[in-house]
Design an enzyme around this catalytic site. Structure first.
Site, short mmCIF file in Angstrom:
data_model
loop_
_atom_site.label_atom_id
_atom_site.label_comp_id
_atom_site.label_asym_id
_atom_site.label_seq_id
_atom_site.Cartn_x
_atom_site.Cartn_y
_atom_site.Cartn_z
N GLU A 35 30.06 41.60 31.65
CA GLU A 35 31.16 41.20 32.20
C GLU A 35 31.51 39.58 31.71
O GLU A 35 30.62 38.94 31.78
CB GLU A 35 31.16 41.25 33.94
N GLN A 115 37.68 43.36 48.35
CA GLN A 115 36.98 43.91 47.27
C GLN A 115 35.94 42.65 46.72
O GLN A 115 34.84 42.92 46.22
CB GLN A 115 37.77 44.25 45.96
N TYR A 217 56.98 39.92 51.41
CA TYR A 217 57.73 40.22 50.33
C TYR A 217 59.09 39.40 50.60
O TYR A 217 59.71 39.38 51.41
CB TYR A 217 58.40 41.83 50.53
#
Length: 561
Positions: A35, A115, A217
Site C-alpha cells: 500500500e 471504514q 446536499y
C-alpha cells in the site's frame, strides 16, 4: 535490488485489499500486501457493513472486533438535508429509517461503523494470520508472463527497491487503478463529476440548530456540493465538484480557497476552521475522487485479477461500494487457493468475473438511483424494485457461468426515470428477496441449529472447504457411502448430517434448502450452494461429482447473452 517470491501479491491496502489478505491466509495462501500510503485514510468512505459482509467477517474472526469498536458518528446523525447552505432553510430532509430486521435471514445485523475504524482491525487480523503487510510502499512496473507476475516495490521512506515475483497479483488499487490502466482495460458507465474532499474541524452547532444532520446536499460554494460528518462531532469533510474540462485542477484548491469553500457551504463567513490532511501523516490538503457509476469490462487479465473500486465505482449513497468489494475478494480467495494447490483448473478464475460482475452492475444501478433521489433528481424508484438486503443475500450466481458482455451503459444521471434500466441486470442475477429456497448458485440459507450443544447458524458450518450436508432421513449406509465416494478433487470435504452432527430444533433445514428430510446440499467454501439432491439416491454421488468437476475443471464457454 533484492528479490522475493510469494504466491499472491495484493496491491492496495484499503478495506478490500486487506480483506483479500485475510481470506487468502485463512486458506493457507502466503500473501503480501503493498500500500502506497503510510496509513488508512480518515476521509468518509463506507459507514455500514452489510449483513453479508458481517457474515463473511464472522467466518474469519472479525465480527467481534467490529462489533466491539466505536460505532459511526452516523449512529445519531440520522438526517440528510438538501439546502443552499447548512445554516440556511432546508429544501428537503430525509431521516434514515430504522435498520431492517434480518431475523430469519442472517445471524448478522449490519454494523454502522466508519471504514477508517474497520481497516486497522482487518489489517491486524491479516497480520495475525501471517500476511506480510507493507504500507508506504509504492508498486511500480508490473510485468506478467505465462508463469507469474513480476512487480517492482519501492519503500517510500527509505527508497529501498524490491522485486517481487508472484504467481498471481490481485489489484485492489482503487478507482484510478494504475494496474487496470496499464492493462488497457476499459470501463463502461459514466463519470459526471470530479470531486475534491476537504477535511476540516469546526464547531457547526450554530448552523446545525440541534438537527441530527449527517449529510447535506448543498448548492454552495457550487451546485453538487456535499458536506458529511467524519469521525467526531466537530470533524467534517466537504466534497466540492470541479471541472477539468474547464481547466480546473485540484491544485487550485489552496488552503485559502478551501477555507472559503467551507465557510460558503456552512453559510458563516467568519467561521473558525482548521484544515486536516487527507491522509494522517501526509501533506496533501485535499483528496480527489470521481462521483461516477461504472463497471470494468474485464475483471481478469491472465494472472492479474482486479477487485473492489479497481473494477467498479458507484455513488456513495447506500454505502454499497466497499461491501461489494469485500464480497468480490471473498469470492476470489477460495478460487485462487484451489488453483494454487492444484485442486482446480485455472479456468475456475474466470468464474470470478462471471459471478461478480452482474452483482456490480445491479449495485451500481441501485446506488445511482439512491444518489439521484437524495440529491433531488427525482429518481430512486429502483430502491423499491430491488431489496437492498438482497444485494448481499438474495441473488443467484448462474449455475453454468459464461463470459458475456456488459448489460447496458449504466448511465449515471439523466433525470429520466427510465434511463437506467436494471431489468437486464436483474435477469442476469435472478435476484429475489432473501431466502431463495436452496437454489444452486444462491447463498446458503441461514437456519438456526445446534452443534455440540451450542447454538449457531448453518452459515457457521461453511468456510475453508466444500461442505456436504445430509438431511436427517438419509440412511446411515448412504451417509457413509457419500463420504467415501466424495470426488477426488475435494480433499478435505466436510460431511455433516443433520440429526447427528448437528441438531435442527425447528426442523427448518429441509424447507430452507428446498429438499426433503432425506435430501442433501453441497456448499462451496464461500457459502454458496453448488448442488443439491431433493432426496439422496443411487445417482446422487455421481451427480455431485459431475457438479464439482464441472466447476473446478471445465473452462467457461465464450457465449454471450
Amino acid at each position: 535490488m533484492s528479490e522475493e517470491n510469494v504466491p499472491v501479491l495484493v496491491v492496495g491496502g484499503g478495506i478490500v485489499g486487506l480483506s483479500a489478505a485475510v481470506f487468502l491466509r485463512a486458506h493457507g495462501v502466503p500473501v503480501m500486501v503493498a500500500e502506497r500510503h503510510p496509513g488508512p485514510s480518515m476521509l468518509a468512505k463506507a459507514r455500514v457493513l452489510s449483513p453479508r459482509t458481517m457474515e463473511v467477517y464472522r467466518g474469519h474472526g472479525l465480527e467481534k472486533p467490529v462489533r466491539d469498536a466505536p460505532p459511526s458518528v452516523f449512529l445519531h446523525a440520522t438526517d440528510a438535508v438538501r439546502a443552499a447552505t447548512l445554516s440556511g432553510p432546508e429544501d428537503h430532509r430525509d431521516r434514515r429509517p430504522p435498520g431492517e430486521s434480518v431475523a430469519g435471514i442472517s445471524p448478522c445485523p449490519p454494523a454502522l461503523i466508519e471504514q477508517s475504524t474497520v481497516e486497522p482491525l482487518v489489517r491486524a487480523r491479516a497480520v495475525e494470520l501471517g500476511a506480510e503487510v507493507r504500507f508506504h510502499t509504492e508498486v511500480g512496473e508490473v510485468r506478467q508472463d505465462a508463469d507469474g507476475v513480476t512487480a517492482t516495490l519501492t519503500d517510500r521512506g527509505s527508497g529501498r527497491r524490491t522485486t517481487v515475483r508472484a504467481r498471481y497479483l490481485v489489484a485492489a488499487d482503487g478507482h484510478r487503478s494504475p494496474i487496470r490502466q496499464a492493462l488497457g482495460i476499459a470501463t463502461r458507465g459514466s463519470r459526471p463529476a470530479q470531486v475534491v474532499n476537504i477535511a476540516f474541524e469546526a464547531d457547526l452547532s450554530a448552523a446545525l440548530r440541534d438537527r441530527p444532520v449527517g449529510l447535506a446536499y448543498l448548492s454552495h460554494p457550487v451546485p453538487g456540493t456535499l458536506l458529511a460528518r467524519l469521525d467526531a462531532a466537530d470533524r467534517w469533510v466537504l466534497m466540492v465538484p470541479y471541472h477539468p474540462e474547464r481547466g480546473e485542477s485540484p491544485l487550485d484548491f489552496t488552503a485559502s480557497r478551501c477555507l472559503d469553500a467551507v465557510r460558503a457551504a456552512v453559510g458563516e463567513a467568519d467561521l473558525p476552521v482548521r484544515l486536516l490532511p487527507a491522509v494522517p501523516g501526509g501533506e496533501r490538503a485535499v483528496h480527489t475522487w470521481e462521483l461516477a457509476s461504472w463497471v470494468a469490462e474485464e475483471y481478469r487479465r491472465d494472472r492479474i485479477l482486479l477487485v473492489g473500486d479497481a473494477v467498479h465505482v458507484m455513488p456513495p449513497s447506500g454505502g454499497l461500494g466497499a461491501n461489494t468489494g469485500v464480497q468480490d475478494a471473498h469470492n476470489l480467495a477460495w478460487k485462487l487457493a484451489a488453483v494454487l494447490d492444484g485442486r482446480a483448473d485455472e479456468a475456475l478464475l474466470d468464474t470470478y468475473e462471471a459471478e461478480r460482475r452482474p452483482v456490480a452492475e445491479l449495485t451500481c444501478a441501485l446506488s445511482t438511483r439512491l444518489h439521484e433521489k437524495r440529491a433531488g433528481g427525482g429518481a430512486g424508484d429502483v430502491a423499491a424494485r430491488v431489496h437492498r438486503i438482497a444485494l448481499g443475500t438474495g441473488y443467484r450466481y448462474p449455475p453454468a457461468p459464461v463470459r458475456r458482455p456488459l448489460v447496458g451503459e449504466l448511465p449515471y444521471s439523466t433525470g429520466d426515470s427510465d434511463a437506467l434500466d436494471v431489468r437486464a441486470a436483474e435477469d442476469a442475477l435472478t435476484p429475489g428477496l432473501p431466502g431463495l429456497p436452496g437454489l444452486p448458485g444462491s447463498r446458503a440459507p441461514h437456519v438456526p441449529v445446534e452443534r455440540a450443544g451450542r447454538p449457531c447458524s448453518t452459515l457457521d458450518l461453511y468456510g475453508l472447504a466444500f461442505t456436504l450436508v445430509l438431511g436427517p432421513a438419509v440412511a446411515d449406509a448412504e451417509a457413509e457411502a457419500a463420504a467415501e465416494e466424495a470426488p477426488a478433487s475435494l480433499p478435505g470435504l466436510v460431511v455433516l448430517r443433520v440429526g447427528s452432527d448437528l441438531t435442527d430444533p425447528t426442523d427448518g433445514w429441509p424447507r430452507a434448502h428446498g429438499v426433503t428430510r432425506g435430501g442433501a446440499v453441497l456448499v462451496r467454501p464461500d457459502g454458496f450452494l453448488l448442488w443439491r439432491a431433493t432426496t439422496w439416491g443411487p445417482s446422487s454421488a455421481g451427480e455431485l461429482r459431475d457438479a464439482v468437476d464441472g466447476l473446478l475443471r471445465r473452462p467457461l464457454s465464450p457465449a454471450g447473452r
